[in-house]
Design an enzyme around this catalytic site. Structure first.
Site, PDB file in Angstrom:
ATOM      1  N   GLY A  53      -8.288  -3.221 -18.100  1.00 23.54           N
ATOM      2  CA  GLY A  53      -7.342  -2.246 -17.609  1.00 23.54           C
ATOM      3  C   GLY A  53      -7.489  -2.046 -16.119  1.00 23.54           C
ATOM      4  O   GLY A  53      -8.417  -2.586 -15.489  1.00 23.54           O
ATOM      5  N   THR A  79     -15.826   2.430 -18.075  1.00 28.66           N
ATOM      6  CA  THR A  79     -17.260   2.723 -18.070  1.00 28.66           C
ATOM      7  C   THR A  79     -17.546   4.052 -18.756  1.00 28.66           C
ATOM      8  O   THR A  79     -18.574   4.213 -19.425  1.00 28.66           O
ATOM      9  CB  THR A  79     -17.776   2.744 -16.622  1.00 28.66           C
ATOM     10  OG1 THR A  79     -17.439   1.504 -15.984  1.00 28.66           O
ATOM     11  CG2 THR A  79     -19.282   2.923 -16.580  1.00 28.66           C
ATOM     12  N   GLU A 123      15.909  11.386   6.053  1.00 29.48           N
ATOM     13  CA  GLU A 123      15.457  11.962   4.785  1.00 29.48           C
ATOM     14  C   GLU A 123      16.606  12.611   4.020  1.00 29.48           C
ATOM     15  O   GLU A 123      16.620  12.577   2.778  1.00 29.48           O
ATOM     16  CB  GLU A 123      14.332  12.972   5.036  1.00 29.48           C
ATOM     17  CG  GLU A 123      13.099  12.397   5.698  1.00 29.48           C
ATOM     18  CD  GLU A 123      12.514  11.228   4.921  1.00 29.48           C
ATOM     19  OE1 GLU A 123      12.658  11.188   3.685  1.00 29.48           O
ATOM     20  OE2 GLU A 123      11.934  10.336   5.555  1.00 29.48           O
TER      21      GLU A 123
END
Length: 645
Positions: free
Chosen positions: A219, A226, A442
């Protein structure tokens, strides 16, 4: 992925008993040996230097005899003469035997000198030999003692290169549990079967089933592979041996294979047991890549690992867990049944899992009432568990900067901008015309997003610089999708080019602010043509990218090469999609020019507005206009071209 909140304080780990301390007298061995060596080396010279001995020439010696000053003499057969004067002074001299002086004895008798004769030894005395050899013996003994001590401490001879560097967690040591892991129920079920098999193998044997020999978790980075292994260590009542793939690699040939043998030997001695190898791609990569033969260190280590997992020695009671971000680089022999029987994918968390993970990380923090973890989870698609932990930590740091202990929604929003865009540049002052250009840019992104049917709704628009971005338009999906339609992708292209389209409408020319917008749009259009089969000219043909599956940017296999004619068609189709998207965005903004000017003015005045201001701008033109909303990922488009999904 992260740990969930526990019902109570975690139990204190049971510490392993410390090894017995060596006797106190051992610490005195080294200084004592050095002291004895120094005494033996320098004591003879000190003793001989304590009495004054004069060296006379033979002529001076005869003068002393004639003057009656000599008391005693010692003569050896080699002509060396030593003696004592009447005043106590010791002296030495050498008789010139070649001259044949036979009158010396008569002269000495005449002056009443006591004469003593001695025979010189051909070799040194045993004491002298002992004194000369004892320092060497002490040095050899010291090195032998330190070598044996190193052998006992490192359990592998000089340096212990061939010994495994695995961390051994015994069964009675409590640690993370599966209940402490948020989300990933399917993954936990897959891994928990390994623990169940080791605890009760008879139940599987009754049904004729064999337990898995190995489970490899794959993954993206930060998803908790872990952490799952630590949960296995906490759940299993068996010893757990943890090691990284790089711990097998050394500069000495054969060391890696020796460490693999030692690791499995320790696991067999503690069977049933679990071995966890993190980042196994460091040692398990395909053999023979780059024309390397079968005798290099890495391939010897891999061959030994293959033999230990499923060789002639069919050892039972050992299960191997492994984790990697690059499963495509692993050797096929390592992934076959009998070695790693299962490949468990640990993907990026979905929206519900992100909310659960956020709940874990805010469990011990003070949150303001306006914080909604579901909203934060909606606005963080593509975030891993590690990213979410960093997000909450950045929000806490923002609260500390404001001299508060309570984290607000604004803190988490600023932290999200920091993670996506970078640090807010408060000192980056723009020229007035640049500030107006950023506001128009924007506003173009935001209005095109609001006008496109399948685009995600706008959450915030800002012209405050952050990182490399001079401004940003953030979209917040209402639901998380895993499939994207062609209509949604076309709308996404139009939104990405909305900033450039606004500049063309207002200023009648483009600027460098759309550089990364164009780069992101080109990448998306290329995937639509070469991977998604959305080009009528090219047809349903897919050419996969050359990036690694879970590590974008890392090379994988060589890409499928196609002809120059196909490349020409690809270039033409990509350009067509981009031109059509830009023309569509320009048309929408020209039709709503008043809304564009009004929203740009609001940004110039307030610097940051929310999605409601975008709707308000459109209502000034079209009363009652609603926004048609779709659903997949977050898009952040900025005036400097920094576009993040």
């Amino acid at each position: 992925m992260s740990r969930a909140a526990k019902s109570g304080p975690p139990p204190d780990p049971i510490k392993k008993p410390e090894p017995p301390r060596p006797p106190a007298w051992r610490s005195w061995l080294l200084p004592l040996g050095l002291l004895i060596t120094m005494v033996l080396l320098f004591l003879p010279s000190i003793l001989t230097g304590s009495t004054t001995t004069q060296s006379y020439s033979y002529t001076d010696f005869l003068s002393k005899v004639d003057a009656g000053q000599v008391k005693t003499v010692d003569v050896d057969d080699k002509g060396s003469l030593s003696g004592t004067l009447k005043d106590g002074t010791q002296f030495t001299t050498q008789i010139p035997t070649a001259l044949g002086n036979s009158q010396l004895e008569q002269q000495l008798q005449t002056k009443d000198v006591q004469i003593t004769g001695k025979v010189s030894s051909s070799g040194s005395g045993w004491l002298t030999v002992l004194f000369s050899l004892l320092p060497l013996v002490l040095i050899i003994a010291f090195f032998a003692w330190t070598g044996r001590a190193a052998q006992r401490s490192l359990a592998g001879g000089l340096g212990g290169f061939g010994r495994s560097k695995a961390k051994i967690i015994e069964a009675e040591r409590p640690t993370t549990r599966f209940a402490d892991v948020a989300g990933y129920e399917g993954v936990k079920q897959e891994v928990s079967e390994v623990v169940d098999f080791l605890r009760d193998p008879a139940r599987y044997a009754a049904a004729g089933a064999k337990g898995p020999r190995g489970v490899i978790m794959v993954g993206p980075p930060g998803t908790g592979k872990t952490l799952l292994a630590r949960a296995v260590a906490g759940e299993a009542s068996v010893p757990f041996l943890s090691v990284t793939g790089s711990a097998f690699v050394e500069m000495f040939v054969g060391v890696g294979a020796s460490r693999v043998r030692d690791l499995f030997t320790e696991a067999r001695d503690r069977a049933p047991s679990i071995i966890f190898i993190d980042e196994i791609d460091a040692v398990g990569s395909r053999r023979g890549i780059g024309g390397i033969g079968g005798h290099d260190e890495r391939e010897q280590t891999l061959n030994q690992l293959l033999s230990e997992m499923d060789g002639f020695d069919q050892s039972s009671g050992i299960v191997v867990l492994a984790a990697t971000n690059r499963p495509e680089t692993l050797d096929p022999a390592l992934l076959r049944p009998g070695r790693f029987d299962r490949q468990v994918t640990v993907p990026l968390p979905n929206q519900a899992e992100r909310a659960a993970i956020l709940g874990v990380h805010v469990a011990n923090k003070h949150l303001a009432p306006d914080v909604d973890l579901e909203v934060i989870a909606r606005g963080t698609p593509g975030f891993s568990g590690a990213d979410l932990a960093n997000l909450v930590n950045e929000g806490a740091i923002n609260a500390v900067r404001a001299a508060r202990t309570t984290i607000t929604a604004a803190d988490l929003g600023a932290a999200r901008d920091r993670v996506l865009l970078g640090r807010r540049e408060t000192s980056n002052a723009l020229l007035p015309e640049e500030r107006h250009s950023v506001a128009v840019h924007e506003s173009g992104h935001a209005l095109v997003a609001a006008l496109c049917e399948h685009a995600d709704p706008v959450a915030k628009v800002t012209i405050l610089p952050a990182g490399m971005a001079l401004g940003a338009t953030e979209q917040l999906p209402e639901a998380e999708r895993h499939l994207y339609s062609e209509a949604y992708l076309n709308d996404l292209l139009a939104v990405r080019l909305g900033g450039r389209a606004a500049e063309l409408v207002v200023f009648e020319q483009g600027s460098t602010g759309a550089a990364n917008d164009l780069s992101g749009a080109t990448d998306l259009a290329t995937k639509m043509v070469t991977e998604f089969g959305l080009s009528p000219e090219l047809g349903p043909i897919g050419y996969p990218a050359g990036d690694a599956m879970y590590l974008p940017g890392a090379p994988k296999e060589a890409m499928h090469r196609y002809s120059e004619e196909t490349q020409r068609i690809v270039d033409q189709e990509v350009a067509r999609l981009l031109r059509e998207a830009e023309a569509r965005a320009v048309r929408l903004l020209r039709d709503h020019r008043d809304a564009l000017e009004w929203l740009a003015g609001q940004l110039m005045e307030h610097e940051t507005v929310d999605g409601g201001a975008v709707l308000e701008a459109l209502r000034h033109e079209t009363p009652g206009l609603g926004v048609r909303r779709g659903a997949p990922a977050v898009l952040v488009a900025d005036s400097s071209g920094n576009t993040t999904a």
